[in-house]
Design a protein around this motif. Structure first.
Motif, PDB file in Angstrom:
ATOM      1  N   GLU A 162       0.825  -1.204   0.000  1.00  0.00           N
ATOM      2  CA  GLU A 162       0.000   0.000   0.000  1.00  0.00           C
ATOM      3  C   GLU A 162       0.863   1.260   0.000  1.00  0.00           C
ATOM      4  O   GLU A 162       0.579   2.222  -0.720  1.00  0.00           O
ATOM      5  CB  GLU A 162      -0.911  -0.035   1.238  1.00  0.00           C
ATOM      6  CG  GLU A 162      -2.008   0.973   1.218  1.00  0.00           C
ATOM      7  CD  GLU A 162      -2.944   0.817   2.399  1.00  0.00           C
ATOM      8  OE1 GLU A 162      -4.003   1.470   2.362  1.00  0.00           O
ATOM      9  OE2 GLU A 162      -2.636   0.089   3.359  1.00  0.00           O
ATOM     10  N   PHE A 163       1.924   1.249   0.782  1.00  0.00           N
ATOM     11  CA  PHE A 163       2.836   2.399   0.842  1.00  0.00           C
ATOM     12  C   PHE A 163       3.484   2.648  -0.517  1.00  0.00           C
ATOM     13  O   PHE A 163       3.521   3.777  -1.010  1.00  0.00           O
ATOM     14  CB  PHE A 163       3.906   2.161   1.913  1.00  0.00           C
ATOM     15  CG  PHE A 163       4.944   3.237   1.982  1.00  0.00           C
ATOM     16  CD1 PHE A 163       4.651   4.470   2.540  1.00  0.00           C
ATOM     17  CD2 PHE A 163       6.222   3.024   1.492  1.00  0.00           C
ATOM     18  CE1 PHE A 163       5.612   5.471   2.604  1.00  0.00           C
ATOM     19  CE2 PHE A 163       7.186   4.010   1.551  1.00  0.00           C
ATOM     20  CZ  PHE A 163       6.879   5.240   2.111  1.00  0.00           C
ATOM     21  N   MET A 164       3.994   1.583  -1.135  1.00  0.00           N
ATOM     22  CA  MET A 164       4.657   1.736  -2.432  1.00  0.00           C
ATOM     23  C   MET A 164       3.685   2.240  -3.489  1.00  0.00           C
ATOM     24  O   MET A 164       4.039   3.092  -4.310  1.00  0.00           O
ATOM     25  CB  MET A 164       5.285   0.412  -2.872  1.00  0.00           C
ATOM     26  CG  MET A 164       6.416  -0.034  -1.971  1.00  0.00           C
ATOM     27  SD  MET A 164       7.804   1.084  -2.004  1.00  0.00           S
ATOM     28  CE  MET A 164       8.991   0.070  -2.821  1.00  0.00           C
ATOM     29  N   GLU A 165       2.475   1.733  -3.481  1.00  0.00           N
ATOM     30  CA  GLU A 165       1.493   2.212  -4.449  1.00  0.00           C
ATOM     31  C   GLU A 165       1.161   3.683  -4.210  1.00  0.00           C
ATOM     32  O   GLU A 165       0.949   4.438  -5.150  1.00  0.00           O
ATOM     33  CB  GLU A 165       0.222   1.363  -4.385  1.00  0.00           C
ATOM     34  CG  GLU A 165       0.409  -0.017  -4.969  1.00  0.00           C
ATOM     35  CD  GLU A 165      -0.809  -0.896  -4.830  1.00  0.00           C
ATOM     36  OE1 GLU A 165      -1.880  -0.382  -4.445  1.00  0.00           O
ATOM     37  OE2 GLU A 165      -0.702  -2.096  -5.102  1.00  0.00           O
ATOM     38  N   THR A 166       1.135   4.081  -2.952  1.00  0.00           N
ATOM     39  CA  THR A 166       0.816   5.466  -2.616  1.00  0.00           C
ATOM     40  C   THR A 166       1.914   6.418  -3.064  1.00  0.00           C
ATOM     41  O   THR A 166       1.629   7.456  -3.664  1.00  0.00           O
ATOM     42  CB  THR A 166       0.584   5.616  -1.097  1.00  0.00           C
ATOM     43  OG1 THR A 166      -0.490   4.767  -0.714  1.00  0.00           O
ATOM     44  CG2 THR A 166       0.259   7.043  -0.736  1.00  0.00           C
ATOM     45  N   ILE A 167       3.171   6.086  -2.798  1.00  0.00           N
ATOM     46  CA  ILE A 167       4.234   7.029  -3.149  1.00  0.00           C
ATOM     47  C   ILE A 167       4.463   7.120  -4.648  1.00  0.00           C
ATOM     48  O   ILE A 167       4.986   8.122  -5.123  1.00  0.00           O
ATOM     49  CB  ILE A 167       5.569   6.731  -2.423  1.00  0.00           C
ATOM     50  CG1 ILE A 167       6.147   5.385  -2.821  1.00  0.00           C
ATOM     51  CG2 ILE A 167       5.406   6.853  -0.937  1.00  0.00           C
ATOM     52  CD1 ILE A 167       7.565   5.148  -2.302  1.00  0.00           C
ATOM     53  N   ARG A 175       1.956   6.751  -6.955  1.00  0.00           N
ATOM     54  CA  ARG A 175       0.724   7.085  -7.663  1.00  0.00           C
ATOM     55  C   ARG A 175       1.023   8.253  -8.593  1.00  0.00           C
ATOM     56  O   ARG A 175       1.723   9.188  -8.236  1.00  0.00           O
ATOM     57  CB  ARG A 175      -0.369   7.453  -6.664  1.00  0.00           C
ATOM     58  CG  ARG A 175      -1.730   7.558  -7.319  1.00  0.00           C
ATOM     59  CD  ARG A 175      -2.833   7.711  -6.312  1.00  0.00           C
ATOM     60  NE  ARG A 175      -2.892   6.544  -5.454  1.00  0.00           N
ATOM     61  CZ  ARG A 175      -3.050   6.614  -4.137  1.00  0.00           C
ATOM     62  NH1 ARG A 175      -3.157   7.781  -3.537  1.00  0.00           N
ATOM     63  NH2 ARG A 175      -3.098   5.525  -3.416  1.00  0.00           N
ATOM     64  N   THR A 176       0.495   8.218  -9.774  1.00  0.00           N
ATOM     65  CA  THR A 176       0.853   9.213 -10.795  1.00  0.00           C
ATOM     66  C   THR A 176       0.513  10.632 -10.392  1.00  0.00           C
ATOM     67  O   THR A 176       1.176  11.566 -10.812  1.00  0.00           O
ATOM     68  CB  THR A 176       0.169   8.886 -12.128  1.00  0.00           C
ATOM     69  OG1 THR A 176      -1.238   8.789 -11.902  1.00  0.00           O
ATOM     70  CG2 THR A 176       0.688   7.613 -12.726  1.00  0.00           C
ATOM     71  N   ASN A 177      -0.484  10.832  -9.539  1.00  0.00           N
ATOM     72  CA  ASN A 177      -0.864  12.208  -9.208  1.00  0.00           C
ATOM     73  C   ASN A 177      -0.071  12.781  -8.041  1.00  0.00           C
ATOM     74  O   ASN A 177      -0.310  13.900  -7.643  1.00  0.00           O
ATOM     75  CB  ASN A 177      -2.368  12.294  -8.922  1.00  0.00           C
ATOM     76  CG  ASN A 177      -2.773  11.441  -7.731  1.00  0.00           C
ATOM     77  OD1 ASN A 177      -1.958  10.735  -7.148  1.00  0.00           O
ATOM     78  ND2 ASN A 177      -4.047  11.495  -7.390  1.00  0.00           N
ATOM     79  N   THR A 178       0.876  12.058  -7.475  1.00  0.00           N
ATOM     80  CA  THR A 178       1.631  12.599  -6.348  1.00  0.00           C
ATOM     81  C   THR A 178       2.821  13.429  -6.805  1.00  0.00           C
ATOM     82  O   THR A 178       3.350  14.206  -6.029  1.00  0.00           O
ATOM     83  CB  THR A 178       2.164  11.479  -5.435  1.00  0.00           C
ATOM     84  OG1 THR A 178       3.046  10.656  -6.191  1.00  0.00           O
ATOM     85  CG2 THR A 178       1.042  10.669  -4.844  1.00  0.00           C
ATOM     86  N   GLY A 179       3.281  13.247  -8.028  1.00  0.00           N
ATOM     87  CA  GLY A 179       4.429  13.987  -8.510  1.00  0.00           C
ATOM     88  C   GLY A 179       5.757  13.398  -8.045  1.00  0.00           C
ATOM     89  O   GLY A 179       6.810  13.897  -8.378  1.00  0.00           O
ATOM     90  N   PHE A 180       5.723  12.341  -7.285  1.00  0.00           N
ATOM     91  CA  PHE A 180       6.959  11.714  -6.802  1.00  0.00           C
ATOM     92  C   PHE A 180       7.294  10.561  -7.738  1.00  0.00           C
ATOM     93  O   PHE A 180       6.761   9.472  -7.628  1.00  0.00           O
ATOM     94  CB  PHE A 180       6.766  11.222  -5.368  1.00  0.00           C
ATOM     95  CG  PHE A 180       8.010  10.622  -4.784  1.00  0.00           C
ATOM     96  CD1 PHE A 180       8.073   9.278  -4.494  1.00  0.00           C
ATOM     97  CD2 PHE A 180       9.123  11.398  -4.537  1.00  0.00           C
ATOM     98  CE1 PHE A 180       9.208   8.716  -3.964  1.00  0.00           C
ATOM     99  CE2 PHE A 180      10.263  10.855  -4.004  1.00  0.00           C
ATOM    100  CZ  PHE A 180      10.309   9.503  -3.718  1.00  0.00           C
ATOM    101  N   GLU A 181       8.165  10.810  -8.686  1.00  0.00           N
ATOM    102  CA  GLU A 181       8.406   9.855  -9.757  1.00  0.00           C
ATOM    103  C   GLU A 181       9.835   9.324  -9.791  1.00  0.00           C
ATOM    104  O   GLU A 181      10.195   8.630 -10.718  1.00  0.00           O
ATOM    105  CB  GLU A 181       8.095  10.519 -11.098  1.00  0.00           C
ATOM    106  CG  GLU A 181       6.689  11.028 -11.195  1.00  0.00           C
ATOM    107  CD  GLU A 181       5.819  10.107 -11.996  1.00  0.00           C
ATOM    108  OE1 GLU A 181       6.289   9.587 -13.006  1.00  0.00           O
ATOM    109  OE2 GLU A 181       4.668   9.921 -11.599  1.00  0.00           O
ATOM    110  N   ASP A 182      10.634   9.642  -8.830  1.00  0.00           N
ATOM    111  CA  ASP A 182      12.041   9.272  -8.904  1.00  0.00           C
ATOM    112  C   ASP A 182      12.270   7.858  -8.389  1.00  0.00           C
ATOM    113  O   ASP A 182      12.764   7.644  -7.287  1.00  0.00           O
ATOM    114  CB  ASP A 182      12.896  10.277  -8.142  1.00  0.00           C
ATOM    115  CG  ASP A 182      14.321  10.278  -8.645  1.00  0.00           C
ATOM    116  OD1 ASP A 182      14.684   9.355  -9.398  1.00  0.00           O
ATOM    117  OD2 ASP A 182      15.056  11.199  -8.295  1.00  0.00           O
TER     118      ASP A 182
END
Length: 169
Positions: A13-18, A20-27
């Motif tokens: 769940e944590f990995m999917e949350t960080i 998620r495409t709308n969070t802007g955290f893509e690194d």
């Protein structure tokens, strides 16, 4: 065993949350490096835990996936991600039963935990590609969603089932 199952669920769940495409955290590459670093085996550095229980770990991962600790994630998501993943890996890799096991068993556990956590990132990448395809397919279409054939897959379905899905904890 129940605690580990719960932790793996919360990790997923944590990995999917960080990612998620709308969070802007893509690194994702930086997170991959963090995971490899946290799972690196060094028999000289392995030491027994100080007796302090990791009772806050489930709560920490749970708070993150339920929207808690927003200031930590918005100010420095990579630092927060490292802290959560460090707690997760420490709980497993520094468990007294693991510490008492032979070095080759510990090394194997480090490797498998690393593969499992990296598989979560690969799965997140696949999810983003599927979502992107779905978005492109339905752009401007006011009708019902169309069924998407996953055209940008990194592997065949068979190799996905035999590989990534098996190590995905």
């Amino acid at each position: 065993m129940t605690v580990v199952s719960l932790l793996v669920y919360r990790l997923d769940e944590f990995m999917e949350t960080i990612f998620r495409t709308n969070t802007g955290f893509e690194d994702r590459e930086k997170v991959r490096r963090i995971i490899r670093e946290l799972c690196e085996f060094d028999s000289q550095k392995m030491e027994a835990p100080n007796g302090r229980a990791h009772t806050g770990l489930v709560k920490q991962i749970g708070n993150e996936t339920n929207g808690g600790s927003a200031s930590a994630t918005s100010s420095d998501p990579l630092h927060h991600t490292r802290a959560v993943l460090r707690s997760f890996t420490s709980y497993i890799l520094q468990h007294p039963a693991v510490i008492r096991s032979p070095n080759d068993i510990q090394k194997q556990l480090h490797q498998e935990l690393c593969r499992c956590m990296l598989a979560h990132i690969s799965q997140a990448e696949d999810n983003c590609r599927v979502a992107s395809q779905q978005k492109d397919l339905n752009a401007g279409d006011q009708g019902p969603s169309k069924i998407v054939t996953f055209t940008s897959a990194q592997a065949t379905y068979y190799s996905w089932v035999q590989g990534r899905s098996l190590v995905h904890c």
